[in-house]
Design an enzyme around this catalytic site. Structure first.
Site, PDB file in Angstrom:
ATOM      1  CB  SER A  40      29.707  28.739  33.902  1.00 26.61           C
ATOM      2  OG  SER A  40      30.955  29.085  33.643  1.00 26.61           O
ATOM      3  CG  ASP A 348      30.480  36.475  37.384  1.00 24.12           C
ATOM      4  OD1 ASP A 348      31.243  36.544  36.225  1.00 24.12           O
ATOM      5  OD2 ASP A 348      29.708  35.598  37.410  1.00 24.12           O
ATOM      6  CG  HIS A 351      30.385  33.579  34.298  1.00 26.37           C
ATOM      7  ND1 HIS A 351      30.496  33.644  35.640  1.00 26.37           N
ATOM      8  CD2 HIS A 351      30.594  32.485  33.886  1.00 26.37           C
ATOM      9  CE1 HIS A 351      30.509  32.348  35.960  1.00 26.37           C
ATOM     10  NE2 HIS A 351      30.995  31.514  35.159  1.00 26.37           N
TER      11      HIS A 351
END
Length: 387
Positions: A40, A348, A351
């Protein structure tokens, strides 16, 4: 939820200034494309497309406010805006690296000649066949590093034609292998497995990364950037799930010491193995991108970089000391979003914000005269390479 005893362990490194030298250059002195593998931290839309292909429920991290800094909002990036790979592409004068998986069935090979991204949010380095017998199940995707490499091999004839042309294409590309491996550890640790048990995965993860690098070199790769892991002990999610009175916190940053030690263990072993690959392939440039120390600069001096709301609290999420509630994910209707994301490091809880990625990218890949990675005799923070 993980108990406090499950979150254990890293010696802190100082930020090192090193010289990036002897990069390969072609034509106008720049790489002609970026090829990316990872999770990610680099995914520019592959998980989003995988969800569309499988008609599965949309992950909250694929919904607004993710990608809110882009005109078309949710882009599949796990941030409010650009990632490190996006800033790197801009510095190299290349288009933002598109995801391999496309709505048009991968009929986008002309675009891929300037870059293609195989990274998938949630991906692990190790295959499910290695993780599942250890009780580790990936709830997001089975697009492990091996799967991503297989996609790359399958796509080459359409991108570059015959083997000779493809070796040239790969040799002219800047190849990012990672960051990858973080999820191999995230899933078991955040689900309550003791760090001492998870540590046995580290050599397996590193060997998988090295095996991938060796395959890419065999295919013609000449310049590879291999990032290490971030200091996960500074992650708002880890601080929420693993924090307790029994844990040791870094007095300067508030980060969990044992978790950062775990990340450093991975990074040390990775660097040792990369040196071995360099020794075997002196004609190949293999650069270790020190994500850990580039990020620690921010955690140690957040106000210096404009993060006036601190380094540890998440911008998007739920309630709690670190604005993280394991039952409320950013992207869900019940989640809250801060008013000034650029003043936060964490987006978040896992991240980072676009602002944080911008600083890390600059610390890794920039100097006042730095225009591209293929410039010679340029310096950066935490980027070390073979000579």
């Amino acid at each position: 939820m993980a108990s406090s005893s499950s979150c254990s362990s890293s010696v802190s490194f100082g930020v090192i200034l090193v010289w990036l030298m002897s990069c390969f250059s072609y034509g106008n002195g720049c790489y002609t494309s970026i090829i990316s593998f990872g999770d990610s931290l680099a995914d520019t839309g592959n998980l989003k497309q995988l969800g569309s292909i499988s008609n599965r429920e949309v992950f909250p991290l694929l919904l607004p406010p993710y990608g809110e800094n882009f005109l078309n909002q949710s882009t599949g990036r796990c941030s409010n805006g650009r990632l490190i790979i996006d800033f790197l592409a801009e510095r190299l004068g290349l288009p933002l690296t598109p995801p391999f998986l496309q709505d048009n069935g991968n009929n986008n090979m002309v675009t891929f000649k300037q870059g293609v991204n195989f990274a998938v949010a949630g991906a692990t380095a190790l295959d499910p066949s290695v993780l599942e017998p250890r009780g580790i199940v990936n709830p997001m995707t089975n697009a492990s590093l091996g799967v991503q490499l297989a996609w790359f091999k399958q796509s080459l004839p359409s991108i570059c034609g015959n083997e000779s042309n493809c070796r040239d294409f790969i040799g002219r590309s800047l190849i990012l292998v990672g960051e990858i491996g973080g999820n191999d550890y995230n899933y078991p640790i955040l689900w309550g497995q003791p760090i001492e048990e998870v540590e046995v995965l580290v050599p397996l993860v590193v060997d998988t990364i090295i095996s991938t690098i060796n395959e890419l070199i065999g295919m013609g790769a000449k310049t590879l950037v291999v990032p290490g892991n971030f200091p996960v002990g500074c992650s708002a999610s880890y601080l929420t799930v693993c924090g307790s009175q029994n844990e040791e916190y870094d007095p300067k940053t508030g980060c969990l010491v044992r978790l950062n030690q775990f990340a450093e263990y991975h990074n040390k072993l990775l660097q040792t193995k990369l040196k071995q690959v360099r020794d075997l392939h002196p004609d190949v440039n293999i650069f270790y991108a020190d994500y850990y120390n580039a990020a620690m600069e921010i955690y140690r001096f957040p106000y210096k970089y404009g993060f006036t709301n601190g380094a540890l609290k998440a911008c998007c999420g739920g309630e709690g000391r670190y604005n993280v509630d394991p039952t409320v994910q950013c992207g869900e209707v019940s989640a809250t979003v801060c008013d000034e994301p650029d003043t936060h490091v964490s987006w978040d809880g896992i991240h980072l914000t676009e602002a944080a990625y911008r600083v890390i990218s600059k610390n890794l890949f920039s100097t006042p005269q730095f225009n591209s990675l293929c410039s010679t005799s340029t310096s950066g923070v935490g980027l070390s390479g073979s000579l």
